[in-house]
Design an enzyme around this catalytic site. Structure first.
Site, PDB file in Angstrom:
ATOM      1  N   MET A 267      -7.401  -4.658  16.243  1.00  0.00           N
ATOM      2  CA  MET A 267      -8.859  -4.671  16.278  1.00  0.00           C
ATOM      3  C   MET A 267      -9.453  -5.905  16.968  1.00  0.00           C
ATOM      4  O   MET A 267     -10.591  -5.880  17.406  1.00  0.00           O
ATOM      5  CB  MET A 267      -9.419  -4.565  14.861  1.00  0.00           C
ATOM      6  CG  MET A 267      -9.088  -3.251  14.177  1.00  0.00           C
ATOM      7  SD  MET A 267      -9.590  -1.819  15.120  1.00  0.00           S
ATOM      8  CE  MET A 267      -8.000  -1.163  15.606  1.00  0.00           C
TER       9      MET A 267
ATOM     10  N   GLY B 219      -4.772   1.600  13.638  1.00  0.00           N
ATOM     11  CA  GLY B 219      -5.054   1.346  12.240  1.00  0.00           C
ATOM     12  C   GLY B 219      -4.998   2.587  11.383  1.00  0.00           C
ATOM     13  O   GLY B 219      -4.877   2.501  10.162  1.00  0.00           O
ATOM     14  N   GLN B 220      -5.100   3.758  11.996  1.00  0.00           N
ATOM     15  CA  GLN B 220      -5.109   5.009  11.233  1.00  0.00           C
ATOM     16  C   GLN B 220      -3.832   5.803  11.526  1.00  0.00           C
ATOM     17  O   GLN B 220      -3.250   5.671  12.599  1.00  0.00           O
ATOM     18  CB  GLN B 220      -6.322   5.850  11.620  1.00  0.00           C
ATOM     19  CG  GLN B 220      -7.655   5.167  11.318  1.00  0.00           C
ATOM     20  CD  GLN B 220      -8.823   6.091  11.585  1.00  0.00           C
ATOM     21  OE1 GLN B 220      -9.160   6.905  10.763  1.00  0.00           O
ATOM     22  NE2 GLN B 220      -9.434   5.967  12.746  1.00  0.00           N
TER      23      GLN B 220
ATOM     24  N   LYS C 284       0.841  -1.206   0.000  1.00  0.00           N
ATOM     25  CA  LYS C 284       0.000   0.000   0.000  1.00  0.00           C
ATOM     26  C   LYS C 284       0.870   1.248   0.000  1.00  0.00           C
ATOM     27  O   LYS C 284       0.616   2.202  -0.727  1.00  0.00           O
ATOM     28  CB  LYS C 284      -0.918   0.021   1.236  1.00  0.00           C
ATOM     29  CG  LYS C 284      -2.086  -0.912   1.149  1.00  0.00           C
ATOM     30  CD  LYS C 284      -3.075  -0.670   2.246  1.00  0.00           C
ATOM     31  CE  LYS C 284      -2.591  -1.048   3.623  1.00  0.00           C
ATOM     32  NZ  LYS C 284      -2.445  -2.476   3.872  1.00  0.00           N
TER      33      LYS C 284
ATOM     34  N   CYS D  81     -12.257   2.144  16.526  1.00  0.00           N
ATOM     35  CA  CYS D  81     -11.088   1.261  16.408  1.00  0.00           C
ATOM     36  C   CYS D  81     -10.153   1.276  17.620  1.00  0.00           C
ATOM     37  O   CYS D  81      -9.494   0.280  17.871  1.00  0.00           O
ATOM     38  CB  CYS D  81     -10.301   1.577  15.141  1.00  0.00           C
ATOM     39  SG  CYS D  81      -9.585   3.216  15.073  1.00  0.00           S
ATOM     40  N   MET D  82     -10.066   2.380  18.346  1.00  0.00           N
ATOM     41  CA  MET D  82      -9.056   2.442  19.399  1.00  0.00           C
ATOM     42  C   MET D  82      -9.588   2.755  20.789  1.00  0.00           C
ATOM     43  O   MET D  82      -8.829   2.809  21.747  1.00  0.00           O
ATOM     44  CB  MET D  82      -8.013   3.523  19.048  1.00  0.00           C
ATOM     45  CG  MET D  82      -7.130   3.185  17.870  1.00  0.00           C
ATOM     46  SD  MET D  82      -6.427   1.523  17.947  1.00  0.00           S
ATOM     47  CE  MET D  82      -5.613   1.587  19.528  1.00  0.00           C
TER      48      MET D  82
END
Lengths: 805, 82
Positions: A349, A386-387, A84, A168-169
């Site tokens: 996650m 994740g971000q 990616k 997510c967190m």
């Protein structure tokens, strides 16, 4: 004269050889002597995608990004990138970039001017500021999030702001807060270089954080022994590299960790000295509603009570609950009992998107503390994000509905007062009641006003809730039938969210604007704008400031500080005010720098000290606390709470949890029971449904699906099944089937013997594909403490598409 | 044309000579000089799907433990919409 092709080949080989050479020498890679003379200018930036925080070198030619290179000066990735990351430049150039503001009229989005767009938003807010909300993002840059937070909390006296990081967190946050009294990991990625054992708890690192995984695999290549353990509910690419793959029944991870703790105590594996010196024991409070902080504080328990609470979790009982053999539970406990080993745990996650996510986080910290595997390089429990700025912007800036910047809380009167002082606001400006968290915000927005839906106007920036919220048919799609609700979306492409938007604002992305991110290991990173956005796209931060200024001009008193000055007043080097709300003048000064320097004043309270902006310009990120030395230089901190590295630990303390919730410098070891999931398979819905990500696509795929190479590699979503389950139903590989839950149904192709391997009775669907919205199926039951939804477990059934057209 | 600089991490028992030969005869790859257990390789892909296929192909070769990417140039790569 070499050809263009030969030049590109030479540049690629030079860069790869430099990194290979550095690895072979076991030294940091020097900057590659990439050939020059091709007209490309290079600058550094963190990658736009995940929370790893790799640095890339961005090559620009003729106003366009044309090359990407792993930054060899970056500690995080040492010159490497994942599939990616090396395509990240192409995310800017999808053919359907949004280039004009669009307003929905008679059901159609029509181009309008920026003036009309800003006026429309300002008038909606002026009409009912208390019914306005902002839904932000862990992809917001730090200055963007800070400006939005100040605008709504300090300007509108409204706390209805929450980021997608809630999805997510949030459970990692409540885990850290209730164990250590302060958010975010104590360790860092250096632990991956030092650990003897790496346990990945529900964490597919090989695909989701591949550069970090490569770092560990690299050690094996050098001949080092590193034991890799994958504890999960589905065999993945990560499992293939591991020494042990431990598969458990969904939702039984708490039982496994209780089983390990039980054995540590009963078999002498507990590090009694560490525990006596540095830890207390806690359990859930008798009355969680007694005080707002009761769920995070819990009630004290003695060691004997803790031991008794764990006594049911014998290896044999844990085997019954989890499906993990008793001998494997003993193997894990033996590893933790071995004080000579260094053990790092990572999770993402699997623990967090869990209706008992806070407790999962607590128990993982607990087995590290109980065994003393904490505080040495390689001995650490570490959550991964994740971000790219879930940590920097959501958690540190505090863009959640209950936070103020720097770890302060809305419910704390002193914190509000101090924030008002730092923002130069009149006392009492910040509303004392917390705002709506993500799930509540969207529920209220999707409920008519006469039925209690108290959010009328909602502004979404840098995220795609129309695809990523769970149970979309409840918390997003009803908006379509509520014409009085107004949805504003700042975006770079059309998405599932813009489908229902009333106003769409075209945004700049990544290196089209200045920015700062904060990654998983407390590393704050900075970059400059390198290319211009397309058409009329403008920065998200500018959009917020322009609306704030319009409100100011319309007479909204909240847009002024206590001296009557506009909340966002910026000056140039000559001391002259610059009207940055006028787009042509926005880049006359560095707005990011001004906002960041203002924000820095908030960061000392929780010892998350940040350095001046210019230090980040020079560095490839710095891990907080960043503390100035006697010689004037700024030093980052790799290992928090450990005397050998953390400047805030008292001399002689060895380890000091200086934000302890019990005010005695100790961390909390929690007991939490294993519990049933909110919805489990039954006769009607006999499968567990798990959702997640894939290597090629980043989250909802709005960027990566526009990158040809990634789109071609993974063109659409699918449902993974165990081959015996699929054959039992008569499904051919690739056949389109229907997956159904109590909330909806979805057609998609079945895939078995593919990349992931779910066990019998489990199916998996990735969420990147907006044409196949798996979140129409998910339950979204939330953790009662963190309010984070569970995306990993609900009951589903499958059938031939023809049976249920 | 997409040109990428790859870094192959090799297994301890990797059949180095065979791997290097296989890469050298493949039209899309140009191996560099092995450095310890790491082999730099240039990869060229001619169309949208090919780069990923080649990435998977090289990752599956005997002796290759992991494939990382160090550099990519895509100034002639077309863009896509969904």
């Amino acid at each position: 004269m070499i050809t263009r092709r030969e030049f590109n080949r030479l540049a690629a080989l030079t860069a790869a050889t430099a990194v290979a050479n550095a690895r072979a020498q076991q030294a940091p890679a020097p900057a590659a002597n990439v050939p020059v003379g091709d007209g490309i200018t290079w600058d550094k930036a963190p990658c736009r995608f995940c929370g790893t925080g790799c640095h890339v070198r961005v090559g620009v030619k003729n106003g366009r990004v044309v090359a990407i290179e792993g930054d060899q000066l970056a500690d995080v990735n040492k010159g490497l990138l994942c599939v990616k990351g090396y395509h990240v430049g192409l995310a800017l150039y999808g053919k359907d970039r949004l280039t004009q503001p669009l307003l929905r009229r008679n059901g159609v989005l029509e181009p309008i001017s920026w003036e009309e767009a800003i006026e429309t938003i300002a008038q909606r807010i002026m009409a009912a500021p208390e019914k306005f909300a902002i839904y932000g993002s862990g992809q917001w840059t730090i200055p963007e999030g800070y400006a939005a937070n100040k605008f709504i909390k300090g300007g509108l006296s409204n706390n209805h702001i929450d980021p997608n990081a809630r999805l997510c967190m949030a459970s990692a946050v409540t885990g850290y807060l209730s164990v250590f009294g302060v958010d975010e990991p104590a360790g860092c990625y250096d632990d991956l270089d030092k650990c003897d054992v790496l346990i990945m708890w529900g964490n597919n690192m090989a695909e989701m954080h591949p550069v970090l995984f490569s770092r560990v695999i690299d050690r094996r290549t050098k001949g080092e022994k590193v034991t890799l353990i994958d504890v999960g509910t589905r065999r993945t690419r990560t499992s293939e590299f591991c020494d042990h793959y431990i598969e458990f029944k969904p939702h039984s991870d708490l039982a496994i960790m209780n089983g390990i703790a039980h054995l540590l105590i009963e078999k002498g594996g507990m590090n009694a000295e560490f525990v006596a010196r540095f830890c207390n024991f806690r359990k859930a409070p008798k009355d969680p509603a007694a005080t707002p902080t009761a769920p995070l504080m819990g009630d004290a328990m003695t060691f004997d009570e803790y031991r008794a609470a764990l006594s049911p979790y014998t290896p044999e009982q844990v085997e019954k609950l989890s499906g993990v053999p008793a001998s494997t539970i003993k193997m894990l406990a033996d590893l933790f009992a071995n004080k000579d080993l260094r053990i790092t745990s990572t999770w993402c996650m699997g623990f967090n998107q869990h209706s008992r996510g806070t407790n999962a986080n607590r128990l993982c910290h607990g087995i590290h503390l109980l065994s003393g595997h904490f505080g040495r390089p390689g001995d650490a429990p570490t959550s991964l994000t994740g971000q790219p700025s879930a940590s920097g912007t959501a958690r540190e800036v505090g863009t959640l509905c209950h936070f103020l910047p720097g770890g302060r809380m809305i419910l704390n009167a002193e914190h509000r007062k101090e924030s008002e002082r730092l923002w130069n606001l009149p006392e009492g400006r910040i509303h004392p009641k917390i705002g709506h968290h993500t799930m509540l915000m969207w529920e209220k927005f999707c409920t008519s006003a006469d039925k209690g839906g108290d959010i009328q106007t909602l502004w979404v920036q840098v995220t795609n809730p129309g695809q990523s919220l769970p149970n979309l048919n409840k918390v997003f799609k009803p908006k379509a039938a509520l014409p009085d609700k107004f949805l504003i979306v700042s975006e770079v492409y059309r998405t599932a969210t813009t489908e229902l938007a009333d106003l769409v604002l075209p945004s700049s992305m990544w290196v089209e604007k200045n920015g700062m991110y904060g990654n998983s290991e407390r590393r704050t990173q900075q970059w400059f704008r390198m290319v211009k956005p397309p058409g009329e796209a403008r920065d998200d931060c500018w959009q917020m400031l322009a609306v704030a200024r319009r409100l100011h001009d319309l007479g909204h008193l909240g847009m002024k500080d206590k001296d009557g000055k506009f909340l966002f007043t910026f000056k140039n080097d000559k001391g002259e005010e610059v009207p940055v709300w006028e787009w042509p003048r926005y880049y006359e000064i560095n707005v990011d720098k001004s906002l960041f320097e203002e924000y820095r004043a908030f960061t000392r309270y929780k010892h998350k000290d940040l350095a001046p902006y210019n230090e980040y310009v020079k560095a490839r990120g710095l891990r907080w606390p960043v503390v100035q030395q006697s010689d004037g230089t700024w030093r980052e901190t790799k290992f928090r709470f450990s005397e050998f590295d953390d400047p805030y630990v008292k001399k002689g303390a060895k380890i000091q949890f200086y934000h302890s919730t019990t005010k005695d410098d100790k961390a909390q070891i929690w007991f939490a029971p294993a519990e049933k999931a909110a919805e489990e398979p039954d006769v009607e819905f006999p499968f567990w449904l798990c959702t997640g990500r894939v290597l090629e696509h980043w989250h909802t795929g709005t960027m990566t699906r526009r990158i040809p190479q990634l789109h071609a590699a993974m063109p659409h979503a699918y449902v993974e099944m165990h081959p015996e389950d699929a054959r039992g139903k008569g499904f051919a590989n690739g056949e389109t089937i229907v997956v159904k839950t109590r909330r909806g149904d979805l057609k998609l192709p079945v895939w078995y013997d593919g990349r992931g391997h779910p066990p019998r009775g489990t199916i998996f669907i990735p969420f990147f594909d907006e044409r196949m919205l798996c979140n129409e199926l998910t339950l979204g039951d939330i953790d009662p403490i963190s309010k984070e939804p569970d995306y990993k477990k609900c009951a589903a059934t499958v059938m031939r598409a023809a049976v249920n057209p | 044309m997409l040109t990428a600089g790859l870094l192959l991490s090799l297994n301890q028992n990797a059949p180095i000579a065979e791997l290097t030969f296989r890469l050298a005869e493949h039209p899309a790859f140009s191996p560099g000089s092995k450095q310890g257990m790491w082999l730099p390789v240039v990869m060229e892909a001619s169309d949208d799907a090919e780069s990923r296929e080649l990435h998977d192909w090289i990752a599956a070769q005997p002796g290759v433990a992991f494939v990382d990417v160090v550099h990519v140039n895509f100034d002639e790569t077309p863009t896509a919409s969904t």
